[in-house]
Design an enzyme around this catalytic site. Structure first.
Site, PDB file in Angstrom:
ATOM      1  CB  CYS A 148      42.803  -7.582  16.805  1.00 52.98           C
ATOM      2  SG  CYS A 148      43.478  -8.948  17.770  1.00 52.98           S
ATOM      3  CG  HIS A 196      37.078  -7.726  15.478  1.00 52.26           C
ATOM      4  ND1 HIS A 196      38.244  -7.441  14.787  1.00 52.26           N
ATOM      5  CD2 HIS A 196      37.465  -8.362  16.619  1.00 52.26           C
ATOM      6  CE1 HIS A 196      39.285  -7.880  15.477  1.00 52.26           C
ATOM      7  NE2 HIS A 196      38.834  -8.447  16.584  1.00 52.26           N
ATOM      8  CD  GLU A 247      31.921  -7.041  15.493  1.00 51.65           C
ATOM      9  OE1 GLU A 247      32.184  -6.203  14.623  1.00 51.65           O
ATOM     10  OE2 GLU A 247      32.485  -8.164  15.573  1.00 51.65           O
ATOM     11  CE  LYS A 278      39.398 -10.484  12.385  1.00 52.69           C
ATOM     12  NZ  LYS A 278      38.614  -9.267  12.070  1.00 52.69           N
ATOM     13  CG  HIS A 315      42.112 -12.322  14.092  1.00 50.86           C
ATOM     14  ND1 HIS A 315      42.565 -11.119  13.569  1.00 50.86           N
ATOM     15  CD2 HIS A 315      41.643 -12.016  15.327  1.00 50.86           C
ATOM     16  CE1 HIS A 315      42.386 -10.153  14.448  1.00 50.86           C
ATOM     17  NE2 HIS A 315      41.817 -10.667  15.532  1.00 50.86           N
ATOM     18  CG  PHE A 355      44.031  -9.552  22.776  1.00 55.62           C
ATOM     19  CD1 PHE A 355      42.709  -9.934  22.660  1.00 55.62           C
ATOM     20  CD2 PHE A 355      44.998 -10.539  22.702  1.00 55.62           C
ATOM     21  CE1 PHE A 355      42.351 -11.253  22.461  1.00 55.62           C
ATOM     22  CE2 PHE A 355      44.651 -11.872  22.504  1.00 55.62           C
ATOM     23  CZ  PHE A 355      43.327 -12.231  22.382  1.00 55.62           C
TER      24      PHE A 355
END
Length: 413
Positions: free
Chosen positions: A164, A303, A314, A335, A340, A399
């Protein structure tokens, strides 16, 4: 060696909100939701029924039927976005040194749909009967390769595969490549087209995806009721250019890329460090790289995946870096509108961040309803707002523990 300045002179995108940058940004400003029932395949019997699909994309109209068959969907998206970015910039490789023009386009999963189709073909007809185009259309780097072939850019061409964070890494790596004197122009970004039964099933089995059937309550970053992300697809490509090179040809400039930070949590395959320290380090690195003070930052495109661990971590990271100033920042997640987009997410969000600076407008976190004490910053709930933004960050956390943060500055001629 003196660091060179780098600016954004062209933008291109294919997103769940629109087939171009103007369409996508207009929808983002309006707070449109690109999430709906899955139509790319029949999800009957599956737990996840929603996705953020690209709608109305006609690759044959863009590339013709023969070339369309020789490209995976993720490559088609990337090529469409790159062509838009180049046209938008007015950049012509014939008037530049093509060996000093490069491509960095990420994809997290590449042609997974092609792999699924060819596996079925091999089982049914024999493994020597799979398509000769299977490998050259399915591998992750082919979007970057096809963009280079199409544009004539003959400098470095590569593909970060950092889940990502890939789109952000692509833009950041391109920024450094120009800043440090290796190129004058770079097409950079990310592309993804992983809305397939296997990919959706894989993310579902690891409990990463929202199983909501209500598009307005599926991708809800920072909301206390968030329960997973919604998969999206699409591409974003930016043309970055060395400042003097851009000014010499009279290019329009959207924003300046001023700093980049990249770190690794070195903690877990999928979960971020609970204290958000990896993301915090990436943001702090981007600020230091740009020579910017924390209080100069007015907006963060987070994010913000709509998972419990990401959004809480975050938020903690922002507080670590910005202290009291964290409560004066706007921190929204687009998002909530696009879902995503995996390897394309950071690139599209970089585009939205640059446009936020240019237009003085902060996009919202839509469908926000229930506050979470762990996510107590200004998430720009439900409605975007006009604001004079000086500096903005765009974050990506992937990830594998990959963290990337880009710092952009408003361009003032």
């Amino acid at each position: 060696m003196k660091r060179r300045r780098v600016v954004i002179t062209g933008l291109g995108a294919v997103t769940p909100l629109g087939l171009t940058v103007p369409e996508s940004w207009r929808a983002a400003r309006e707070g449109a939701c690109g999430i709906g029932p899955i139509t790319r395949f029949d999800p009957a019997g599956m737990k996840v029924q929603l996705a953020a699909e690209v709608k109305g994309f006609d690759p044959e109209a863009l590339f013709g039927k023969p070339e369309t068959k020789r490209m995976g969907r993720f490559t088609q998206f990337a090529l469409a976005a790159a062509r838009e970015a180049l046209a938008d910039s007015g950049f012509q490789v014939e008037n530049a040194d093509p060996r000093r023009c490069g491509v960095i386009v990420s994809s997290g999963i590449g042609g997974i749909g092609i792999t699924e189709e060819e596996h079925d073909r091999g089982l049914a007809r024999g493994w020597d009967r799979v398509s000769p185009f299977f490998i050259p259309t399915g591998i992750c780097n082919m979007a970057a390769g096809r963009v280079a072939i199409d544009s004539g850019f003959r400098g470095m061409c590569t593909c970060p595969v950092t889940a990502c964070a890939g789109g952000t890494n692509a833009v950041g790596d391109a920024f450094r490549y120009i800043r440090d004197g290796y190129a004058e122009a770079m097409l950079c970004g990310g592309s993804e087209a992983a809305l397939t039964p296997l990919a959706v099933g894989g993310f579902t089995s690891m409990k990463a995806l929202s199983q909501s059937t209500d598009p307005s309550r599926a991708s809800i970053p920072f909301d206390a009721e968030r329960n997973g992300f919604v998969m999206g697809e699409g591409a974003g490509v930016l043309l970055l250019e060395e400042l003097d090179h851009a000014l010499a040809r009279g290019a329009k400039i959207y924003a300046e890329v001023a700093g980049y930070g990249a770190t690794c949590d070195a903690y877990h395959m999928t979960a971020p460090r609970p204290d958000g320290s990896g993301g915090a380090d990436a943001m702090a690195m981007a600020l230091e790289d740009a020579g910017a003070k924390p209080e100069e930052v007015d907006y963060i495109n987070a994010h913000g995946t709509s998972t419990h661990l990401n959004d809480a971590g975050e938020t903690a990271a922002v507080k670590t870096v910005f202290g009291d100033h964290a409560y004066k920042l706007a921190v929204s997640s687009t998002k909530s509108m696009t879902g995503h987009m995996l390897g394309a997410a950071g690139a599209v969000e970089a585009i939205f961040t640059a446009l936020a600076l240019k237009d003085g407008f902060i996009p919202a976190t839509i469908n926000y309803r229930t506050p979470d004490p762990e996510c107590d910053l200004d998430v720009v709930p439900n409605r975007g707002r006009e604001a004079a933004i000086r500096c903005a960050l765009s974050n990506s956390l992937g990830f594998g523990g990959h963290n990337g943060s880009l710092l952009f500055k408003r361009w003032e001629a």
